[in-house]
Design an enzyme around this catalytic site. Structure first.
Site, PDB file in Angstrom:
ATOM      1  N   ARG A  68      -0.857  11.385   6.561  1.00 37.37           N
ATOM      2  CA  ARG A  68       0.301  10.730   7.179  1.00 37.37           C
ATOM      3  C   ARG A  68       1.534  10.961   6.318  1.00 37.37           C
ATOM      4  O   ARG A  68       1.438  11.379   5.162  1.00 37.37           O
ATOM      5  CB  ARG A  68       0.057   9.221   7.339  1.00 37.37           C
ATOM      6  CG  ARG A  68      -0.118   8.504   6.038  1.00 37.37           C
ATOM      7  CD  ARG A  68       0.070   6.996   6.124  1.00 37.37           C
ATOM      8  NE  ARG A  68      -0.398   6.351   4.894  1.00 37.37           N
ATOM      9  CZ  ARG A  68       0.261   6.358   3.735  1.00 37.37           C
ATOM     10  NH1 ARG A  68       1.430   6.983   3.620  1.00 37.37           N
ATOM     11  NH2 ARG A  68      -0.245   5.765   2.670  1.00 37.37           N
ATOM     12  N   GLY A  70       4.839   9.473   4.198  1.00 36.90           N
ATOM     13  CA  GLY A  70       4.986   8.325   3.313  1.00 36.90           C
ATOM     14  C   GLY A  70       4.255   8.478   1.997  1.00 36.90           C
ATOM     15  O   GLY A  70       3.582   9.476   1.731  1.00 36.90           O
ATOM     16  N   VAL A  72       2.431   5.861  -1.254  1.00 39.67           N
ATOM     17  CA  VAL A  72       1.173   5.153  -1.469  1.00 39.67           C
ATOM     18  C   VAL A  72       1.256   3.754  -0.858  1.00 39.67           C
ATOM     19  O   VAL A  72       2.302   3.105  -0.907  1.00 39.67           O
ATOM     20  CB  VAL A  72       0.841   5.076  -2.971  1.00 39.67           C
ATOM     21  CG1 VAL A  72       1.874   4.265  -3.752  1.00 39.67           C
ATOM     22  CG2 VAL A  72      -0.553   4.511  -3.202  1.00 39.67           C
ATOM     23  N   HIS A  75      -4.553  -1.007   1.400  1.00 39.05           N
ATOM     24  CA  HIS A  75      -5.225  -1.700   2.493  1.00 39.05           C
ATOM     25  C   HIS A  75      -6.356  -2.537   1.901  1.00 39.05           C
ATOM     26  O   HIS A  75      -7.039  -2.088   0.974  1.00 39.05           O
ATOM     27  CB  HIS A  75      -5.834  -0.718   3.495  1.00 39.05           C
ATOM     28  CG  HIS A  75      -4.830   0.162   4.163  1.00 39.05           C
ATOM     29  ND1 HIS A  75      -3.700  -0.322   4.800  1.00 39.05           N
ATOM     30  CD2 HIS A  75      -4.769   1.507   4.299  1.00 39.05           C
ATOM     31  CE1 HIS A  75      -3.010   0.684   5.296  1.00 39.05           C
ATOM     32  NE2 HIS A  75      -3.631   1.811   4.995  1.00 39.05           N
ATOM     33  N   SER A 150       0.160  -1.338   9.076  1.00 41.69           N
ATOM     34  CA  SER A 150      -0.624  -2.414   8.463  1.00 41.69           C
ATOM     35  C   SER A 150       0.282  -3.628   8.315  1.00 41.69           C
ATOM     36  O   SER A 150       1.453  -3.509   7.952  1.00 41.69           O
ATOM     37  CB  SER A 150      -1.174  -1.985   7.099  1.00 41.69           C
ATOM     38  OG  SER A 150      -0.119  -1.580   6.235  1.00 41.69           O
ATOM     39  N   CYS A 166       4.905   2.061  -1.099  1.00 41.79           N
ATOM     40  CA  CYS A 166       5.648   3.036  -0.293  1.00 41.79           C
ATOM     41  C   CYS A 166       6.661   3.809  -1.139  1.00 41.79           C
ATOM     42  O   CYS A 166       7.648   4.333  -0.626  1.00 41.79           O
ATOM     43  CB  CYS A 166       6.334   2.355   0.894  1.00 41.79           C
ATOM     44  SG  CYS A 166       5.176   1.392   1.887  1.00 41.79           S
TER      45      CYS A 166
END
Length: 205
Positions: A68, A70, A72, A75, A150, A166
């Site tokens: 994806r 972006g 880091v 989760h 998320s 991010c």
């Protein structure tokens, strides 16, 4: 908009990532779109442009490199993750419109619980005050999206201190529980998915 909503519960990250790729590779113009609502055990995911220096310390949580956009993110249990497996060409929406729809869905979900949230130019995701509550990252392949968003619901936020979330040093994070919203990750996922479907309907219409 016909969309299959799948509730997968708590599932490991790597096989779910593989399943998204497989689904997207195998889909045809007739394949229905799907939303997957999941939670993951603790994991850091590093996006395509992800720089290792944004991982500040090793706290024993696995790191998975993924495709994806972006940087880091983290989760973990108590965070709802919704993956959007959509045929954008069929929906007649562009990537930017999809990002807007996702952010707006989160903002309206929070507004329904009395929390004012906003987006920030150049920093995808949703923020309450100076703290990030939801992260967003997508991959588009052959006009179809996977990955998604998320939302921090009721989780241990400590692992975020081990990264620049991010890619932003010192970025604060928050969660719905700390904002007085008494929902479990499952309940938040159910409600948020409905807001997302409504926003996609608006963009599609």
């Amino acid at each position: 908009m016909d969309c299959v909503v799948k509730r997968l519960g708590r599932v490991d990250y790597a096989p779910t990532f593989q399943a998204m790729q497989d689904f997207t590779a195998a889909r045809t113009p007739e394949t229905p779109d799907e939303l997957w609502i999941v939670e993951h055990p603790p994991v850091f995911t590093l996006g395509q442009a992800g720089k290792p220096e944004h991982l500040l310390e090793d706290i024993g949580i696995p790191i998975v490199k993924i495709d994806r956009g972006g940087q880091v993110t983290y989760h973990g249990p108590g965070q709802v993750v919704i993956y959007l497996l959509l045929d954008l060409a069929r929906l007649k929406i562009k990537v930017r419109e999809l990002v807007t729809a996702i952010e707006q869905g989160i903002i309206e979900f929070l507004a329904a619980h009395g929390v004012a949230a906003e987006r920030r130019t150049g920093a995808p995701g949703v923020y309450v005050g100076d703290a990030k509550i939801a992260a967003l990252g997508l991959k588009i392949r052959n006009g179809c999206s996977y990955h998604g968003l998320s939302l921090n619901v009721d989780m241990d936020l400590y692992p975020f201190t081990a990264i620049n979330p991010c890619g932003y040093a010192g970025l604060k994070v928050t969660q719905t529980r700390d904002l007085g919203i008494p929902l479990t990750a499952h309940e938040a996922g159910e409600q948020l998915s409905q807001h997302l479907l409504r926003q996609l309907e608006i963009q599609h219409g």
